[in-house]
Motif scaffolding. Structure first.
Motif, PDB file in Angstrom:
ATOM      1  N   GLY A   1       0.821  -1.209   0.000  1.00  0.00           N
ATOM      2  CA  GLY A   1       0.000   0.000   0.000  1.00  0.00           C
ATOM      3  C   GLY A   1       0.855   1.259   0.000  1.00  0.00           C
ATOM      4  O   GLY A   1       0.585   2.203  -0.762  1.00  0.00           O
ATOM      5  N   TYR A   2       1.887   1.277   0.856  1.00  0.00           N
ATOM      6  CA  TYR A   2       2.786   2.434   0.898  1.00  0.00           C
ATOM      7  C   TYR A   2       3.547   2.587  -0.418  1.00  0.00           C
ATOM      8  O   TYR A   2       3.767   3.697  -0.904  1.00  0.00           O
ATOM      9  CB  TYR A   2       3.776   2.287   2.054  1.00  0.00           C
ATOM     10  N   GLU A   3       3.954   1.463  -0.997  1.00  0.00           N
ATOM     11  CA  GLU A   3       4.697   1.510  -2.252  1.00  0.00           C
ATOM     12  C   GLU A   3       3.843   2.039  -3.393  1.00  0.00           C
ATOM     13  O   GLU A   3       4.336   2.769  -4.260  1.00  0.00           O
ATOM     14  CB  GLU A   3       5.248   0.113  -2.568  1.00  0.00           C
ATOM     15  N   THR A   4       2.574   1.699  -3.380  1.00  0.00           N
ATOM     16  CA  THR A   4       1.657   2.218  -4.397  1.00  0.00           C
ATOM     17  C   THR A   4       1.567   3.741  -4.304  1.00  0.00           C
ATOM     18  O   THR A   4       1.584   4.444  -5.326  1.00  0.00           O
ATOM     19  CB  THR A   4       0.252   1.598  -4.220  1.00  0.00           C
ATOM     20  N   VAL A   5       1.504   4.241  -3.075  1.00  0.00           N
ATOM     21  CA  VAL A   5       1.447   5.694  -2.867  1.00  0.00           C
ATOM     22  C   VAL A   5       2.727   6.354  -3.344  1.00  0.00           C
ATOM     23  O   VAL A   5       2.704   7.383  -4.034  1.00  0.00           O
ATOM     24  CB  VAL A   5       1.205   6.021  -1.373  1.00  0.00           C
ATOM     25  N   LEU A   6       3.867   5.763  -3.001  1.00  0.00           N
ATOM     26  CA  LEU A   6       5.160   6.333  -3.388  1.00  0.00           C
ATOM     27  C   LEU A   6       5.341   6.348  -4.904  1.00  0.00           C
ATOM     28  O   LEU A   6       5.851   7.325  -5.466  1.00  0.00           O
ATOM     29  CB  LEU A   6       6.296   5.558  -2.735  1.00  0.00           C
ATOM     30  N   LEU A   7       4.922   5.295  -5.561  1.00  0.00           N
ATOM     31  CA  LEU A   7       5.032   5.237  -7.020  1.00  0.00           C
ATOM     32  C   LEU A   7       4.158   6.307  -7.667  1.00  0.00           C
ATOM     33  O   LEU A   7       4.565   6.954  -8.645  1.00  0.00           O
ATOM     34  CB  LEU A   7       4.629   3.848  -7.528  1.00  0.00           C
ATOM     35  N   ALA A   8       2.974   6.517  -7.098  1.00  0.00           N
ATOM     36  CA  ALA A   8       2.086   7.548  -7.632  1.00  0.00           C
ATOM     37  C   ALA A   8       2.678   8.938  -7.400  1.00  0.00           C
ATOM     38  O   ALA A   8       2.651   9.800  -8.291  1.00  0.00           O
ATOM     39  CB  ALA A   8       0.713   7.433  -6.976  1.00  0.00           C
ATOM     40  N   LEU A   9       3.239   9.152  -6.220  1.00  0.00           N
ATOM     41  CA  LEU A   9       3.838  10.450  -5.904  1.00  0.00           C
ATOM     42  C   LEU A   9       5.075  10.732  -6.757  1.00  0.00           C
ATOM     43  O   LEU A   9       5.371  11.894  -7.052  1.00  0.00           O
ATOM     44  CB  LEU A   9       4.221  10.507  -4.421  1.00  0.00           C
ATOM     45  N   SER A  10       5.781   9.678  -7.149  1.00  0.00           N
ATOM     46  CA  SER A  10       6.994   9.873  -7.949  1.00  0.00           C
ATOM     47  C   SER A  10       6.686  10.486  -9.312  1.00  0.00           C
ATOM     48  O   SER A  10       7.581  11.001  -9.983  1.00  0.00           O
ATOM     49  CB  SER A  10       7.734   8.540  -8.127  1.00  0.00           C
ATOM     50  N   GLU A  11       5.421  10.445  -9.703  1.00  0.00           N
ATOM     51  CA  GLU A  11       5.002  11.022 -10.982  1.00  0.00           C
ATOM     52  C   GLU A  11       4.453  12.443 -10.814  1.00  0.00           C
ATOM     53  O   GLU A  11       4.052  13.071 -11.796  1.00  0.00           O
ATOM     54  CB  GLU A  11       3.920  10.142 -11.624  1.00  0.00           C
ATOM     55  N   LYS A  12       4.443  12.920  -9.578  1.00  0.00           N
ATOM     56  CA  LYS A  12       3.861  14.230  -9.298  1.00  0.00           C
ATOM     57  C   LYS A  12       4.938  15.238  -8.904  1.00  0.00           C
ATOM     58  O   LYS A  12       6.067  14.876  -8.580  1.00  0.00           O
ATOM     59  CB  LYS A  12       2.827  14.112  -8.177  1.00  0.00           C
ATOM     60  N   LYS A  13       4.561  16.492  -8.927  1.00  0.00           N
ATOM     61  CA  LYS A  13       5.467  17.565  -8.502  1.00  0.00           C
ATOM     62  C   LYS A  13       5.354  17.729  -6.990  1.00  0.00           C
ATOM     63  O   LYS A  13       4.252  17.831  -6.451  1.00  0.00           O
ATOM     64  CB  LYS A  13       5.131  18.868  -9.228  1.00  0.00           C
ATOM     65  N   ILE A  14       6.510  17.801  -6.325  1.00  0.00           N
ATOM     66  CA  ILE A  14       6.551  17.865  -4.864  1.00  0.00           C
ATOM     67  C   ILE A  14       7.519  18.957  -4.421  1.00  0.00           C
ATOM     68  O   ILE A  14       8.654  19.033  -4.909  1.00  0.00           O
ATOM     69  CB  ILE A  14       7.006  16.518  -4.258  1.00  0.00           C
ATOM     70  N   LEU A  15       7.068  19.789  -3.484  1.00  0.00           N
ATOM     71  CA  LEU A  15       7.916  20.835  -2.911  1.00  0.00           C
ATOM     72  C   LEU A  15       7.718  20.876  -1.406  1.00  0.00           C
ATOM     73  O   LEU A  15       6.596  20.719  -0.911  1.00  0.00           O
ATOM     74  CB  LEU A  15       7.564  22.211  -3.489  1.00  0.00           C
ATOM     75  N   ASN A  16       8.799  21.105  -0.680  1.00  0.00           N
ATOM     76  CA  ASN A  16       8.705  21.305   0.762  1.00  0.00           C
ATOM     77  C   ASN A  16       8.496  22.797   1.017  1.00  0.00           C
ATOM     78  O   ASN A  16       9.435  23.585   0.932  1.00  0.00           O
ATOM     79  CB  ASN A  16       9.976  20.821   1.460  1.00  0.00           C
TER      80      ASN A  16
END
Length: 212
Positions: free
Chosen positions: A76-91
């Motif tokens: 489940g966590y890996e599915t989320v991480l894979l999806a996030l890897s395709e998105k733009k992320i900023l801290n």
């Protein structure tokens, strides 16, 4: 001096002091509000920064044990991480909307909000993913995941706590200093709590070492 005169004089002094404090508070409030609207107005005039130049976070999926272990929670966590890897992320932790508009332009605000939400989901997932790996006994992989959380300046206390405990177990307690330095630089309400947790872990370890 009659007691009633002393009470009357004291009341007058109190009323004068209270009036002064209320006026001072009102002036300060007005000045703060004026300053805010001036900064807000200036921020709204900032030219748009190209989204391509923003410092997006890259998730090192290739270094994570994706699909390596048969566990539904990990999956489940890996599915989320894979999806996030395709998105733009900023801290953008600790940054106000006015500060973001001043830095990147108001036209980017919707994108920045999305990037910030993705970051929040990322750090929560990283902490949970690392914790589950530890529960299953995969500490090497757990450390890899949690150290990525530190690198992107997570403010999830569990990330710091579990990593510090694993460092101690591996006789690498000197690495806790790096965790403290990272935590000290956080622009987060959780900073003091994290630093307190790390200090308690360090103190407990030092006491154990001295008692041997």
């Amino acid at each position: 001096m009659p007691i009633y005169f002393m009470i009357f004089a004291g009341t007058i002094i109190f009323v004068l002091w209270l009036t002064y404090e209320l006026k001072k508070s009102h002036r300060n409030s007005n000045a703060t509000e004026t300053n805010f609207w001036e900064r807000e107005s200036a921020a709204n005039l900032t030219r748009k920064v190209s989204p391509d130049t923003l410092p997006y976070i890259h998730i090192p999926i290739e270094t994570f044990p994706i699909g390596k272990h048969k566990d539904s929670e990990l999956s489940g966590y890996e599915t989320v991480l894979l999806a996030l890897s395709e998105k733009k992320i900023l801290n953008l932790t600790g940054k106000t909307a006015t500060e973001l508009k001043a830095a990147y332009g108001p036209a980017n605000l919707a994108l920045l909000d999305e990037c910030d939400m993705n970051y929040t989901e990322l750090v929560k997932t990283i902490a949970a993913y690392g914790s589950r790996l530890h529960e299953l006994g995969f500490d090497n992989e757990c450390i890899t995941v949690l150290e990525f959380g530190i690198a992107i300046l997570t403010d999830i206390s569990l990330n710091y706590k579990l990593l510090a405990e694993l460092y101690i177990q591996r006789n690498e307690s000197d690495k806790i200093l790096h965790l403290k330095e990272c935590a000290a630089g956080l622009d987060s309400l959780m900073k003091n709590n994290i630093l307190k947790t790390l200090e308690e872990i360090s103190s407990c370890h030092a006491s154990t070492e001295s008692g041997q």
